[in-house]
Scaffold this motif. Structure first.
Motif, PDB file in Angstrom:
ATOM      1  N   ARG A  60      10.681  -5.765 -10.188  1.00  0.00           N
ATOM      2  CA  ARG A  60      10.168  -6.983 -10.471  1.00  0.00           C
ATOM      3  C   ARG A  60      10.868  -7.300 -11.798  1.00  0.00           C
ATOM      4  NH1 ARG A  60       4.217  -5.450  -8.733  1.00  0.00           N
ATOM      5  NH2 ARG A  60       5.001  -3.593  -9.821  1.00  0.00           N
TER       6      ARG A  60
ATOM      7  N   LEU B  30       3.228  -7.184 -14.631  1.00  0.00           N
ATOM      8  CA  LEU B  30       2.176  -6.824 -13.999  1.00  0.00           C
ATOM      9  C   LEU B  30       0.850  -6.157 -14.882  1.00  0.00           C
ATOM     10  CD1 LEU B  30       0.384  -7.064 -11.490  1.00  0.00           C
ATOM     11  CD2 LEU B  30       1.373  -4.979 -10.560  1.00  0.00           C
TER      12      LEU B  30
ATOM     13  N   LEU C 165       4.644 -13.109  -7.851  1.00  0.00           N
ATOM     14  CA  LEU C 165       4.013 -11.635  -7.845  1.00  0.00           C
ATOM     15  C   LEU C 165       3.066 -11.542  -6.717  1.00  0.00           C
ATOM     16  CD1 LEU C 165       3.822 -10.157 -11.409  1.00  0.00           C
ATOM     17  CD2 LEU C 165       5.506  -9.561  -9.533  1.00  0.00           C
TER      18      LEU C 165
ATOM     19  N   GLU D 241       4.241  -8.801  -3.327  1.00  0.00           N
ATOM     20  CA  GLU D 241       3.402  -7.432  -3.336  1.00  0.00           C
ATOM     21  C   GLU D 241       2.861  -7.214  -2.015  1.00  0.00           C
ATOM     22  OE1 GLU D 241       1.438  -5.984  -7.309  1.00  0.00           O
ATOM     23  OE2 GLU D 241       0.453  -7.886  -6.897  1.00  0.00           O
ATOM     24  N   THR D 242       2.878  -5.882  -1.569  1.00  0.00           N
ATOM     25  CA  THR D 242       2.344  -5.515  -0.340  1.00  0.00           C
ATOM     26  C   THR D 242       0.854  -5.638  -0.349  1.00  0.00           C
ATOM     27  OG1 THR D 242       2.405  -3.252  -0.895  1.00  0.00           O
ATOM     28  CG2 THR D 242       4.205  -4.159   0.354  1.00  0.00           C
ATOM     29  N   THR D 243       0.487  -5.454  -1.398  1.00  0.00           N
ATOM     30  CA  THR D 243      -1.161  -5.401  -1.738  1.00  0.00           C
ATOM     31  C   THR D 243      -1.333  -6.253  -3.002  1.00  0.00           C
ATOM     32  OG1 THR D 243      -1.584  -3.347  -0.724  1.00  0.00           O
ATOM     33  CG2 THR D 243      -3.393  -4.419  -1.857  1.00  0.00           C
ATOM     34  N   PRO D 244      -1.577  -7.650  -3.291  1.00  0.00           N
ATOM     35  CA  PRO D 244      -1.698  -8.437  -4.576  1.00  0.00           C
ATOM     36  C   PRO D 244      -2.690  -7.973  -5.283  1.00  0.00           C
ATOM     37  CG  PRO D 244      -1.823  -9.855  -2.241  1.00  0.00           C
ATOM     38  CD  PRO D 244      -1.761  -8.473  -1.807  1.00  0.00           C
ATOM     39  N   SER D 245      -2.174  -7.575  -6.291  1.00  0.00           N
ATOM     40  CA  SER D 245      -3.157  -7.154  -7.501  1.00  0.00           C
ATOM     41  C   SER D 245      -3.980  -8.017  -8.135  1.00  0.00           C
ATOM     42  CB  SER D 245      -2.225  -6.545  -8.764  1.00  0.00           C
ATOM     43  OG  SER D 245      -0.924  -5.405  -8.142  1.00  0.00           O
TER      44      SER D 245
ATOM     45  N   LYS E  90       9.448  -7.958   0.103  1.00  0.00           N
ATOM     46  CA  LYS E  90       8.265  -7.342  -0.242  1.00  0.00           C
ATOM     47  C   LYS E  90       8.514  -6.337  -1.318  1.00  0.00           C
ATOM     48  CE  LYS E  90       4.582  -9.581   1.922  1.00  0.00           C
ATOM     49  NZ  LYS E  90       3.700 -10.428   1.007  1.00  0.00           N
TER      50      LYS E  90
ATOM     51  N   THR F 132       6.920  -2.642  -3.271  1.00  0.00           N
ATOM     52  CA  THR F 132       5.849  -1.718  -3.192  1.00  0.00           C
ATOM     53  C   THR F 132       4.992  -1.813  -4.116  1.00  0.00           C
ATOM     54  OG1 THR F 132       7.331  -0.587  -1.489  1.00  0.00           O
ATOM     55  CG2 THR F 132       5.354   0.773  -2.501  1.00  0.00           C
ATOM     56  N   ASN F 133       3.671  -1.631  -4.064  1.00  0.00           N
ATOM     57  CA  ASN F 133       2.833  -1.630  -5.472  1.00  0.00           C
ATOM     58  C   ASN F 133       3.059  -0.191  -6.059  1.00  0.00           C
ATOM     59  OD1 ASN F 133       1.799  -3.481  -3.445  1.00  0.00           O
ATOM     60  ND2 ASN F 133       0.291  -3.888  -5.269  1.00  0.00           N
TER      61      ASN F 133
END
Length: 324
Positions: A3, A72, A99, A103-107, A321, A323-324
């Motif tokens: 990012r 992030l 973001l 993101e695959t899993t949003p933070s 997407k 990766t986190n």
């Protein structure tokens, strides 16, 4: 995939000078966390705000550059901070709405994890061509005709993947019905070098980065992505004027951690608006390519919601997407 920052590059204010002025105020120590490195336009904005908001709130305000994760790390630091009003987030709008989409899993969830304060300033993007595009291509519509006639040359550069220029290219592809090939760079400078050298036909990047080479005659800005024509280049038409339903500018905003007092958020918003209205602040921001706007907390919420609604289907369709 990484990012990347959306910042318009520019000279920053002196850290030592502004921090010293902020600490001269009384009141509780308050940090503005800026999740990108010192030295750019956003950093300068933060230091101007610290300097001018501090006296209005009777607070010591300093700026902390909490870098990493392309924004992030700083966002998460404010998300987990004490909501007592001593930790403030200033970042770009796109980091807050893009973001979580990529993101695959949003933070984080901007609406749930933060209290809105104010939109602060906006900056603009543009479509520009280099020497690989014939000189007789003078405007955006002629450029579109050239792309259709030369589909093997429909390649464009962006400062990074997962950014407004990235998804603006996807939106252009949809609107024009032309297959476009995106090439991600590490910032605007190498893109412009390739355009000047004839190695890349066109690009989408920040207006302030493109203007110097445009004025030198090395590249040609064909359209800007803002709602209205830019004060920095009023002769350049917008994409909307060219029949493209796309507003692709960006902005900086201010937030507090969830649980912060709405009364303090309003007071901070009013202080930010007062600071941004000062002629000397306006002059310094315009000099680095930022257009001061200011807003109420409600205005910031509406802006974020509008941008989210516009970009979400565009981003989803790309399937992009990280990766986190």
């Amino acid at each position: 995939m990484k990012r990347r920052d959306f910042l318009a590059g520019a000279a920053a204010c002196s850290l030592a000078a502004l921090t010293g002025q902020a600490l001269a105020q009384s009141g509780p120590l308050t940090k503005i966390i800026f999740p990108f490195a010192a030295g750019g336009g956003g950093d300068a904005l933060c230091r101007l705000l610290a300097q001018h908001i501090g006296p209005l709130l009777d607070r010591n305000i300093i700026v902390e550059n909490r870098t990493g994760g392309d924004g992030l790390i700083g966002i998460k630091a404010v998300k987990g901070a004490n909501p007592d009003g001593t930790t403030i987030l200033v970042t770009t709008g796109p980091t807050m709405y893009l973001l979580p989409m990529v993101e695959t899993t949003p933070s984080f969830d901007a609406a749930k994890d933060f209290v809105p304060v104010s939109q602060l300033a906006r900056f603009e993007f543009c479509v520009f061509v280099g020497t690989a595009v014939p000189a007789e291509v003078k405007d955006f519509k002629q450029f579109v005709a050239w792309l259709k006639a030369n589909p093997d040359k429909a390649t464009f550069g962006v400062p990074s993947n997962g950014t407004i220029p990235h998804f603006s290219g996807s939106r252009l592809e949809q609107a024009l019905g032309i297959k476009l090939t995106r090439v991600a760079y590490r910032g605007s400078a190498p893109i412009i070098n390739d355009l000047v050298g004839g190695h890349m036909p066109f690009a989408i990047s920040t207006l302030t980065d493109a203007i110097p080479q445009h004025r030198a005659g090395n590249i040609r800005i064909l359209a800007v992505g803002s709602e209205t024509r830019s004060p920095f280049l009023p002769d350049a038409p917008t994409l909307k004027e060219n029949g493209i339903d796309l507003v692709a500018d960006a902005w900086y905003g201010m937030w507090l951690p969830a649980g912060a007092s709405s009364d303090f958020a309003k007071k901070l918003s009013e202080a930010a608006a007062a600071a941004l209205a000062k002629p000397e602040v306006k002059e310094k921001l315009l000099a680095i390519g930022l257009i001061p706007v200011g807003s109420t907390p409600e205005g910031l919420t509406q802006q974020l919601a509008a941008n989210t609604a516009f970009w979400q289907p565009v981003v989803k369709e790309t399937g992009y997407k990280i990766t986190n």
